[in-house]
Motif scaffolding. Sequence first.
Motif, mmCIF file in Angstrom:
data_model
loop_
_atom_site.group_PDB
_atom_site.id
_atom_site.type_symbol
_atom_site.label_atom_id
_atom_site.label_comp_id
_atom_site.label_asym_id
_atom_site.label_seq_id
_atom_site.Cartn_x
_atom_site.Cartn_y
_atom_site.Cartn_z
ATOM 1 N N ASN A 177 1.805 9.794 -0.058
ATOM 2 C CA ASN A 177 2.226 8.837 1.309
ATOM 3 C C ASN A 177 3.464 8.902 1.659
ATOM 4 O O ASN A 177 4.482 9.048 0.829
ATOM 5 C CB ASN A 177 1.718 7.436 0.949
ATOM 6 C CG ASN A 177 0.551 6.939 0.280
ATOM 7 O OD1 ASN A 177 -0.325 7.241 0.890
ATOM 8 N ND2 ASN A 177 0.598 6.549 -0.995
ATOM 9 N N SER A 211 -8.428 10.945 3.349
ATOM 10 C CA SER A 211 -7.515 9.855 3.003
ATOM 11 C C SER A 211 -6.794 10.524 1.525
ATOM 12 O O SER A 211 -6.038 9.970 1.103
ATOM 13 C CB SER A 211 -8.389 8.657 2.394
ATOM 14 O OG SER A 211 -9.367 9.075 1.451
ATOM 15 N N ALA A 261 -3.365 0.957 1.511
ATOM 16 C CA ALA A 261 -4.944 0.699 0.895
ATOM 17 C C ALA A 261 -5.903 0.281 1.796
ATOM 18 O O ALA A 261 -7.184 0.737 1.794
ATOM 19 C CB ALA A 261 -4.647 -0.548 -0.140
ATOM 20 N N LYS A 262 -5.463 -0.377 2.832
ATOM 21 C CA LYS A 262 -6.294 -0.722 3.896
ATOM 22 C C LYS A 262 -6.853 0.662 5.045
ATOM 23 O O LYS A 262 -7.791 0.622 5.262
ATOM 24 C CB LYS A 262 -5.719 -1.775 4.784
ATOM 25 C CG LYS A 262 -6.600 -2.693 5.797
ATOM 26 C CD LYS A 262 -5.947 -3.611 6.383
ATOM 27 C CE LYS A 262 -6.827 -4.744 7.063
ATOM 28 N NZ LYS A 262 -6.028 -5.683 7.656
ATOM 29 N N GLY A 300 2.204 -0.953 0.965
ATOM 30 C CA GLY A 300 1.151 -0.675 0.009
ATOM 31 C C GLY A 300 -0.288 -1.142 0.355
ATOM 32 O O GLY A 300 -1.076 -0.610 0.330
ATOM 33 N N SER A 318 -4.040 4.450 -3.759
ATOM 34 C CA SER A 318 -4.050 3.204 -4.363
ATOM 35 C C SER A 318 -2.621 2.603 -4.481
ATOM 36 O O SER A 318 -1.839 3.359 -4.638
ATOM 37 C CB SER A 318 -4.900 2.884 -5.467
ATOM 38 O OG SER A 318 -4.302 3.845 -6.573
ATOM 39 N N CYS A 319 -2.576 1.219 -4.190
ATOM 40 C CA CYS A 319 -1.310 0.688 -4.306
ATOM 41 C C CYS A 319 -1.193 -0.034 -5.503
ATOM 42 O O CYS A 319 -2.248 -0.378 -6.179
ATOM 43 C CB CYS A 319 -1.141 -0.090 -3.149
ATOM 44 S SG CYS A 319 -2.016 -1.687 -2.717
#
Length: 226
Positions: free
Chosen positions: A133, A12, A219-220, A215, A225-226
């Motif tokens: 991202n 991640s 995050a999901k 975002g 992090s958003c």
Amino acid sequence: MAINLKRTSGLSAQGVKLLVYGQAGAGKTSLIRTLPNPVILSAEAGLLSLTGTDIPYIEIGSMAELQEAYLWASGSDEAKGFDSIALDSISEIAEVVLSTEKKLTKDPRAAYGAMQEQMGDLIRAFRDLPGKNVYFSAKLEKSQDEMGKLLYNPAMPGKALTQGLPYFFDEVLALRVERDSDGNTHRALMCDSDGLWLAKDRSGRLEGWEAPDLGAIIAKIGGASC
């Protein structure tokens, strides 16, 4: 050769890479405003939907500019200040590459072959940017199967690249615009294929349909992090 043993728990940290496709006017560009701290690489003259925001962007009008943008994104101190990179759109960027190749050869097959190879390298390079991202938007292609059913897929110049594009990504989402029985328009990201629209979520963390908020989706999935 020394083996560099890694762990899946660190995946991640590499950021979430998404391909989103949809029809013209669906809102693929406006989705960029929902990315965490983005910068845009734009090959389209269609950033009007982002009026009122203050998102920095780089115009891409040639292969040389595209290569320069990648070097900037992958190695500059300035690029380290951004959490997300948006390529809007990968379909138009491929057209830029194809146009360059057509000027170099009179053989259309050679031009398409060179474009396909360069785009494959380009997509992998941006997809594998560590700690970022990366959002790839693409046009929509409609086709028919042998039974006459309409199928919906991301569109690229050249059949081979169109067919191969989804295999580069773990997350392929379709931006759908539908009207309800009262005539109200709703936008949502389709994350699981229904046999007609191509979509996939290899993270296994998304619902079949998600709100058009990249975002929240990042995050999901477990990215930055958003």
